[in-house]
Design a protein around this motif. Structure first.
Motif, PDB file in Angstrom:
ATOM      1  N   VAL A  63       0.708  -1.160   0.050  1.00 40.17           N
ATOM      2  CA  VAL A  63      -0.112  -0.018  -0.078  1.00 40.17           C
ATOM      3  C   VAL A  63       0.782   1.104   0.008  1.00 40.17           C
ATOM      4  N   ILE A  68       2.484   1.710  -3.423  1.00 43.20           N
ATOM      5  CA  ILE A  68       1.554   2.241  -4.527  1.00 43.20           C
ATOM      6  C   ILE A  68       1.316   3.652  -4.287  1.00 43.20           C
ATOM      7  N   ALA A  69       0.873   3.887  -3.186  1.00 43.25           N
ATOM      8  CA  ALA A  69       0.533   5.224  -2.792  1.00 43.25           C
ATOM      9  C   ALA A  69       1.889   6.354  -3.044  1.00 43.25           C
ATOM     10  N   LEU A 101       2.142   6.377  -6.770  1.00 40.46           N
ATOM     11  CA  LEU A 101       1.041   7.086  -7.585  1.00 40.46           C
ATOM     12  C   LEU A 101       1.201   8.537  -7.343  1.00 40.46           C
ATOM     13  N   THR A 127      -6.616   2.826 -10.923  1.00 32.68           N
ATOM     14  CA  THR A 127      -5.205   2.231 -10.773  1.00 32.68           C
ATOM     15  C   THR A 127      -4.900   1.732  -9.658  1.00 32.68           C
ATOM     16  N   ALA A 128      -5.143   2.393  -8.565  1.00 33.92           N
ATOM     17  CA  ALA A 128      -4.640   2.050  -7.215  1.00 33.92           C
ATOM     18  C   ALA A 128      -5.456   0.844  -6.759  1.00 33.92           C
ATOM     19  N   LEU A 136      -3.821  -2.769  -5.850  1.00 30.51           N
ATOM     20  CA  LEU A 136      -4.065  -3.217  -4.402  1.00 30.51           C
ATOM     21  C   LEU A 136      -4.751  -4.591  -4.649  1.00 30.51           C
TER      22      LEU A 136
END
Length: 440
Positions: free
Chosen positions: A14, A17-18, A21, A172-173, A177
């Motif tokens: 997470v 990814i955060a 992005l 996308t997130a 996830l």
């Protein structure tokens, strides 16, 4: 720090990814904003080029021979403007500016390299300005050319892009996830299968783990199988020592009994009792040694209790004592059948000696244990004696026993991590609660 490997991996995914992005969002926003600004800058430059080509001087007078053809220049407050300023109050401007004059020295520095001022309706406009000098027969003529547009137009375009980009990044997130959850689940699945394999070994259904699965786990499986082989070897050695000890004690005890036959009745009875006590204690120690290495079997409570009751029922039937059994067929204790039979058998045997009319046996789940209660309607035990009855050599009444039965049951349960409790039954007699380890 959490001890969950799954949670650690998911939190790491997470955060990664955060972070990624956010970098993508910042980069795309900057790229698009610069692209839009460059387009507007190019459009304003084209308008200024048209203005510069359309200014002519003749007879000392200036005039616009060619104005930009965009119809928005003809509508007051349309959002698109131009203006030409020269010496001697030379002024040309689009009708869209109406009666507003853009003073070059009053314009402030704006975003993206533009200058900023106020349009005819008070709205902010972004202006591109160019100073140049036209060569004419009468001499050089300095001019200031301006072209501008409403700032709101470009801000709205960038805002709409940001909205669409946000939706895209959120989707996308969500996909990333979901992929992370799937990846973690697939990645940790071999560990779950390894746990299931160990459960089979612990239950006695197999003695080795399957040598399959990911390459990274195979060394661990090999080490565990080696440990299990060593454990099996230790079990065999312990059983051999126990057997040797049992045979080693058998002959001396037999000789003692034979010698006791030549003694008076009182001494003969005392020696026989002590020999029986030695045998029981030796058996208990041998059992304890076996418990230390063999605790991986499972036993169905209903089946085992039924077998024990069938053995004791003829004894109680002669006295009119009945049995009440309430045990679910699905209850299974994590204990070796022989060990559980010994622990429960001692308790049931004690109940058969003191029950008057009924013996009740029931079981239910109690957290990580199964509580098995044995109750009778006998004379019971005084409250001050409840703690002492499980000690070795303590008798519930004057009888011929050695006082080891309940103590042995306590030792067996303690070896498996269980316990035994004593209390007064609602039937008036003794209530013995056996807490047996059970798998969730």
């Amino acid at each position: 720090m959490t001890q969950s490997l799954r949670l650690r991996l998911l939190v790491g995914a997470v955060l990664a990814i955060a972070f990624i992005l956010l970098l993508v969002a910042s980069g795309l926003s900057r790229i698009f904003s610069n692209y839009v600004a460059d387009r507007y800058r190019a459009d304003m430059s084209a308008i200024i080029d048209q203005l510069a080509a359309g200014v002519e001087f003749s007879g000392g007078r200036a005039r616009m021979t060619d104005e930009p053809g965009d119809p928005r220049f003809e509508l007051p407050g349309s959002g698109l403007y131009w203006q030409v300023v020269g010496e001697n109050d030379l002024r040309f401007r689009s009708r869209s500016l109406w009666d507003v004059e853009l003073a070059a020295d009053a314009l402030q520095a704006g975003p993206y390299g533009f200058r900023e001022g106020q349009g005819p309706d008070g709205a902010l406009i972004l202006v591109q300005l160019r100073d140049l000098v036209l060569e004419t027969p009468e001499g050089n003529r300095p001019l200031t050319l301006l072209a501008g547009f409403d700032r709101k137009v470009m801000d709205d375009a960038i805002s709409e892009y940001h909205g669409a980009m946000t939706i895209m990044l959120v989707l996308t997130a969500a996909v990333l996830l979901a992929a992370a959850f799937l990846q973690v689940g697939i990645g940790l699945a071999p560990l779950s299968r390894l746990q299931d394999g160990l459960a089979l070994v612990r239950s006695g259904r197999t003695d080795q783990l399957p040598d399959a699965g990911p390459t990274e786990l195979r060394p661990l499986v090999g080490e565990l199988n080696g440990l299990l082989r060593e454990r099996e070897t230790a079990i065999e050695r312990a059983r051999a020592r126990a057997s040797d000890l049992a045979h080693g004690l058998k002959t001396p005890l037999t000789v003692l009994l034979q010698l006791a036959d030549n003694l008076p009745d009182r001494e003969r009875s005392m020696i026989r009792q002590q020999v029986d006590l030695i045998r029981q204690r030796a058996d208990r120690q041998l059992q304890s040694a076996r418990l230390g290495v063999e605790q991986m079997a499972q036993t169905g409570l209903a089946s085992l209790t039924g077998k024990l009751v069938s053995v004791l029922a003829p004894v109680t039937a002669a006295r009119g004592v009945t049995w009440q059994i309430g045990i679910d067929e699905g209850l299974t204790a994590d204990m070796d059948p022989a060990d559980l039979a010994e622990a429960l058998g001692n308790v049931l045997d004690n109940a058969t000696r003191y029950a008057r009319t009924v013996i009740s046996v029931s079981a239910e789940r109690d957290g990580a244990f199964i509580r098995l209660d044995v109750e009778d309607d006998g004379p019971g035990v005084d409250d001050e004696d409840l703690v002492a009855i499980a000690r070795r050599g303590v008798h519930l009444a004057e009888d011929e026993g050695t006082g080891l039965g309940l103590a042995i049951s306590t030792d067996v349960l303690a070896a498996y991590g269980g316990r035994i409790m004593f209390g007064r039954s609602e039937r008036g007699g003794l209530k013995v609660g056996l807490f047996l380890p059970a798998r969730p």
